[in-house]
Enzyme design. Sequence first.
Site, PDB file in Angstrom:
ATOM      1  N   TYR A 198       0.823  -1.212   0.000  1.00 37.88           N
ATOM      2  CA  TYR A 198       0.000   0.000   0.000  1.00 37.88           C
ATOM      3  C   TYR A 198       0.862   1.270   0.000  1.00 37.88           C
ATOM      4  O   TYR A 198       0.519   2.263   0.639  1.00 37.88           O
ATOM      5  CB  TYR A 198      -0.933   0.026   1.224  1.00 37.88           C
ATOM      6  CG  TYR A 198      -1.914  -1.116   1.277  1.00 37.88           C
ATOM      7  CD1 TYR A 198      -3.042  -1.136   0.451  1.00 37.88           C
ATOM      8  CD2 TYR A 198      -1.719  -2.182   2.141  1.00 37.88           C
ATOM      9  CE1 TYR A 198      -3.931  -2.188   0.487  1.00 37.88           C
ATOM     10  CE2 TYR A 198      -2.610  -3.240   2.191  1.00 37.88           C
ATOM     11  CZ  TYR A 198      -3.715  -3.233   1.356  1.00 37.88           C
ATOM     12  OH  TYR A 198      -4.600  -4.285   1.397  1.00 37.88           O
ATOM     13  N   TYR A 213     -14.514  -4.507   2.274  1.00 41.89           N
ATOM     14  CA  TYR A 213     -13.151  -4.955   1.965  1.00 41.89           C
ATOM     15  C   TYR A 213     -12.985  -6.355   2.548  1.00 41.89           C
ATOM     16  O   TYR A 213     -13.181  -6.564   3.744  1.00 41.89           O
ATOM     17  CB  TYR A 213     -12.094  -4.018   2.563  1.00 41.89           C
ATOM     18  CG  TYR A 213     -10.693  -4.549   2.397  1.00 41.89           C
ATOM     19  CD1 TYR A 213      -9.992  -4.332   1.211  1.00 41.89           C
ATOM     20  CD2 TYR A 213     -10.088  -5.291   3.400  1.00 41.89           C
ATOM     21  CE1 TYR A 213      -8.709  -4.841   1.037  1.00 41.89           C
ATOM     22  CE2 TYR A 213      -8.810  -5.817   3.234  1.00 41.89           C
ATOM     23  CZ  TYR A 213      -8.125  -5.581   2.053  1.00 41.89           C
ATOM     24  OH  TYR A 213      -6.864  -6.106   1.887  1.00 41.89           O
ATOM     25  N   ASP A 242     -17.508 -12.400   7.608  1.00 41.74           N
ATOM     26  CA  ASP A 242     -16.069 -12.132   7.569  1.00 41.74           C
ATOM     27  C   ASP A 242     -15.691 -11.448   8.882  1.00 41.74           C
ATOM     28  O   ASP A 242     -15.781 -10.233   9.023  1.00 41.74           O
ATOM     29  CB  ASP A 242     -15.739 -11.244   6.366  1.00 41.74           C
ATOM     30  CG  ASP A 242     -14.265 -10.872   6.296  1.00 41.74           C
ATOM     31  OD1 ASP A 242     -13.515 -11.200   7.239  1.00 41.74           O
ATOM     32  OD2 ASP A 242     -13.869 -10.226   5.305  1.00 41.74           O
ATOM     33  N   LYS A 301      -6.200 -12.413  11.482  1.00 33.94           N
ATOM     34  CA  LYS A 301      -5.705 -11.278  12.268  1.00 33.94           C
ATOM     35  C   LYS A 301      -5.436 -11.628  13.729  1.00 33.94           C
ATOM     36  O   LYS A 301      -4.394 -12.172  14.046  1.00 33.94           O
ATOM     37  CB  LYS A 301      -6.632 -10.088  12.120  1.00 33.94           C
ATOM     38  CG  LYS A 301      -6.578  -9.469  10.715  1.00 33.94           C
ATOM     39  CD  LYS A 301      -7.133  -8.092  10.665  1.00 33.94           C
ATOM     40  CE  LYS A 301      -7.099  -7.495   9.256  1.00 33.94           C
ATOM     41  NZ  LYS A 301      -5.736  -7.212   8.778  1.00 33.94           N
TER      42      LYS A 301
END
Length: 433
Positions: free
Chosen positions: A28, A155, A246, A275
């Site tokens: 990014y 996302y 998600d 995560k």
Amino acid sequence: MSDTSKLQTPNSKLNLAERDKKVIWHPYTQMKNALPHIPIVRGEGVYIFDEDGKKYIDAVSSWWVNIHGHAHPYIAQKVAEQLNVLEHVIFAGFTHEPAVLLAERLLPVLPGKQEKVFYTDNGSTAVEVALKMCLQYWDNKGKPKTRILAFKNAYHGDTFGAMSVSGRSIFTDAFNSLLFDVDFIDLPDAENISDLISQISNLTSTACFIFEPLILGSGGMLMYEAKYLDELIAACRKAGILIIADEVMTGFGRTGTYFACEKLNHKPDIICLSKGLTGGTMPLGITTCTDEIFDAFLSEDKLKTLYHGHSFTANPIACVASLASLDILLQEETLANIKRIEAKHALFLEEIKAHARVKAVRQTGTIIAIEWETGNETSYLSNLRNLLYKFFLDKGIVLRPLGNIIYILPPYVISDTDLNYIYGAIKQALEEI
């Protein structure tokens, strides 16, 4: 034989940032004009330290993964022990205790009737597996459905399936013509819920509905109410649409409960996790499902197999890190810290919500997001983003703005003193930037 003459000793005259610039391509990041990347040499609790000894508060949990603090001694101990036993083994045709035990311990604490665990490497691959499960579920049933329902501004990752079900944005722009079509809907609220339910009732070829429960993370920390999501899920159930939650970002305490879907009456068929799964120690992804999903793949027909896997599927070290992280998560002290952070954020929200520079402020659980008033300039690429990022770094705080939106998403071990310091820096930024 390889040419060992090409092996070079790092240039000792260069610091770590200079060496990095010569060989690394960062995520990014426009490398043409990027600022030197800060060399971090160690972490401890909520802090990370650079090579000059400067201390930073990791207020975003290093991209939302670090839930218990850096270099947690308990997780480190368990990982070290496992390294001396079994570092990895192929997971096709073999199994091992850490993978089985993690599944046995995790499934009972997940919302709904999750019965099976499929291991992958990260959040994006966990989503890929979930999508493939749903599409092949209907194909295996002899009732092929190929459409997918998702939220605008969502996302779900950077691999192609995950990008396809994510909102079209700068992250997907170069690839839009290659992504498969998805039916995108608005986040539900009191005004549009009836229209959304009506849209869903007319869907006949939709395989699944995928969503980030309660919070759209990279989309700008957009938040919506559980009761309206519940109504959408109920409508999907009625229309024969499978449900994928998600929880890659929202899982493991971020929304105030262990999992965001605990706040729903209607539970998902499939859950994606990553995560915080390993406490931020190392990569691991999990896709869980109900027996109904799993049973659709049981067949004498080999073509009904889920042909998906990764070299490091169910890595024992990552599984042990996850077990250690789960031990810590389920302690009463951790839940108390989650509630403490949630209460602190709520007080700060009330303190700044009327500020002239605050366009909006929103909070769910341990996550608070402040949207700067910038007129028409709200892009992820806004110049304000860089100004804010540097302002907080100079104060020893890692806050990575999403355009004109800053958010605090800290490890649960953060102290009230550090939270107050961050709040004070934000108030100063509101006056000066």
